[in-house]
Design an enzyme around this catalytic site. Structure first.
Site, PDB file in Angstrom:
ATOM      1  N   LYS A 178       0.679  -1.339   0.030  1.00  0.00           N
ATOM      2  CA  LYS A 178      -0.027  -0.128   0.048  1.00  0.00           C
ATOM      3  C   LYS A 178       1.045   1.268  -0.072  1.00  0.00           C
ATOM      4  O   LYS A 178       0.580   2.160  -0.613  1.00  0.00           O
ATOM      5  CB  LYS A 178      -0.844  -0.043   1.195  1.00  0.00           C
ATOM      6  CG  LYS A 178      -2.084  -1.143   0.973  1.00  0.00           C
ATOM      7  CD  LYS A 178      -2.785  -1.167   2.358  1.00  0.00           C
ATOM      8  CE  LYS A 178      -3.626  -2.563   1.997  1.00  0.00           C
ATOM      9  NZ  LYS A 178      -4.320  -3.184   3.329  1.00  0.00           N
ATOM     10  N   GLN A 189      -4.389  -1.845   9.865  1.00  0.00           N
ATOM     11  CA  GLN A 189      -4.300  -3.151   9.053  1.00  0.00           C
ATOM     12  C   GLN A 189      -4.954  -4.126   9.831  1.00  0.00           C
ATOM     13  O   GLN A 189      -4.568  -4.577  11.327  1.00  0.00           O
ATOM     14  CB  GLN A 189      -3.085  -3.507   8.845  1.00  0.00           C
ATOM     15  CG  GLN A 189      -2.562  -4.776   8.100  1.00  0.00           C
ATOM     16  CD  GLN A 189      -3.093  -4.766   6.603  1.00  0.00           C
ATOM     17  OE1 GLN A 189      -3.314  -3.609   5.914  1.00  0.00           O
ATOM     18  NE2 GLN A 189      -3.808  -5.723   6.296  1.00  0.00           N
ATOM     19  N   ASP A 197     -11.277   3.067   4.771  1.00  0.00           N
ATOM     20  CA  ASP A 197     -11.611   1.699   4.514  1.00  0.00           C
ATOM     21  C   ASP A 197     -13.263   1.435   4.901  1.00  0.00           C
ATOM     22  O   ASP A 197     -13.362   0.270   5.051  1.00  0.00           O
ATOM     23  CB  ASP A 197     -10.569   0.763   5.041  1.00  0.00           C
ATOM     24  CG  ASP A 197     -10.669  -0.718   4.171  1.00  0.00           C
ATOM     25  OD1 ASP A 197     -11.210  -0.527   3.272  1.00  0.00           O
ATOM     26  OD2 ASP A 197      -9.899  -1.688   4.818  1.00  0.00           O
TER      27      ASP A 197
END
Ligand code: NAP
Length: 281
Positions: A54, A98, A121
């Site tokens: 990423k 994450q 996200d």
């Protein structure tokens, strides 16, 4: 035999990234560098690789990547404190924690600490609800990637029966809602679902989001189905048995180079969206 369409994730991702470059340049002329903060807790090698990928993708496009690596011994309160500092930092536009975090940390509480303006996200309850109501600024990246692949290849969704295998809050559930919002008829399956192969026979569109290597077999799916495999398991294999499903499907995503690269492109897009919104606020 009908022609097979391999749904090329790299092609879709490159298309999204090309469209972003001009927006990143325009922001930079206004003195704004879009910035994504990624938080990795612990030393899970797969998570380390995802975070690195990423970061690299950000840098290639001129997006700043701020990596925060925390020891697995950090408490939930300690993690929330880090997130709150990032919420308050005007130079940070997106925050990605994450998944998964080590046992002992309350992941849900940590996700909920992310500001809705930086929830790139779609992991907060509010972000999830906005997606359910079809007005999310930042729907979860992997579900958004699946929809982007369908749209790029102009695969009809309205009136189709979609069977989603998996109901996690970051993947199976939000993609089910997104398909429903686009007028598909949706069946969402999970570990307690009975007769999964029979349900899959009904599917015009199959979404695999299970985390079980090669679970879905070619003889479970209908001739001509469209298959999107979000699974990413050790050994670079998806949740779909690619060879046997390829023989039956009209279109299919490979693993790797299917859903994965588009997920990263979506994360970049949401970070740029967030940076633009930050100057409009
Ligand atoms: P998860 O949180 O473990 O959820 C898995 C889901 O699959 C659960 O809903 C579970 O049911 C269901 N399930 C498990 N075994 C099943 C079975 N035998 N039959 C039917 N359903 C079953 O996983 P996730 O985070 O959603 O990830 C799923 C997969 O996508 C993984 O391979 C992951 O690596 C991959 N992934 C890829 C990307 C990408 O960018 N490509 C991003 C995120 C995740 P219950 O709810 O009943 O437990």
């Amino acid at each position: 035999m009908t022609e097979k369409l391999i749904l090329d994730g790299n092609r879709v991702a490159n298309d999204i990234k090309e469209q972003l470059q001009g927006r990143v340049d325009a922001l930079s002329q206004k003195g704004v560098i879009p910035c994504l903060a990624t938080i990795l807790v612990g030393d899970d090698p797969a998570s380390e690789t995802y975070v690195k990928m990423k970061g690299n993708a950000c840098r290639k496009l001129g997006i700043e990547s701020r990596r925060i690596h925390l020891d697995s011994s950090i408490s939930t309160e300690g993690l929330i404190d880090v997130i709150q500092k990032l919420n308050e930092d005007p130079l940070v536009h997106g925050i990605l924690l994450q998944h998964p975090v080590p046992h002992g940390i309350d992941e849900r509480a940590a996700f909920e600490a992310i500001s809705i303006h930086k929830d790139v996200d779609g992991v907060t309850a509010l972000g999830f609800a906005q997606n359910a109501f079809d007005y999310a600024s930042f729907p979860s990246c992997t579900p958004a990637a699946i929809m982007a692949i369908l749209d790029y290849y102009e695969i009809p969704i309205e009136g189709k029966h979609a069977v989603v295998v998996g109901r996690s809050p970051i993947l199976g559930k939000p993609v089910s809602l997104m398909l429903l919002n686009r007028d598909a008829t949706v069946t969402t399956c999970h570990s307690k679902t009975k007769k999964l192969p029979k349900l899959l026979q009904l599917a015009d569109i199959v979404v695999a989001a299970v985390g079980k290597p090669k679970l879905i077999q070619g003889d479970w799916i209908r001739e001509g189905a469209v298959v999107l495999d979000a699974g990413y398991n050790a050994g670079n294999v998806g949740d779909v048995d690619y060879e046997s499903c390829l023989a039956k499907a009209s279109a299919i995503t490979p693993v790797p180079a299917g859903v994965g690269p588009v997920t990263i492109a979506m994360l970049l897009k949401h970070t740029v969206d967030a940076a633009e919104k930050s100057i409009a606020r």
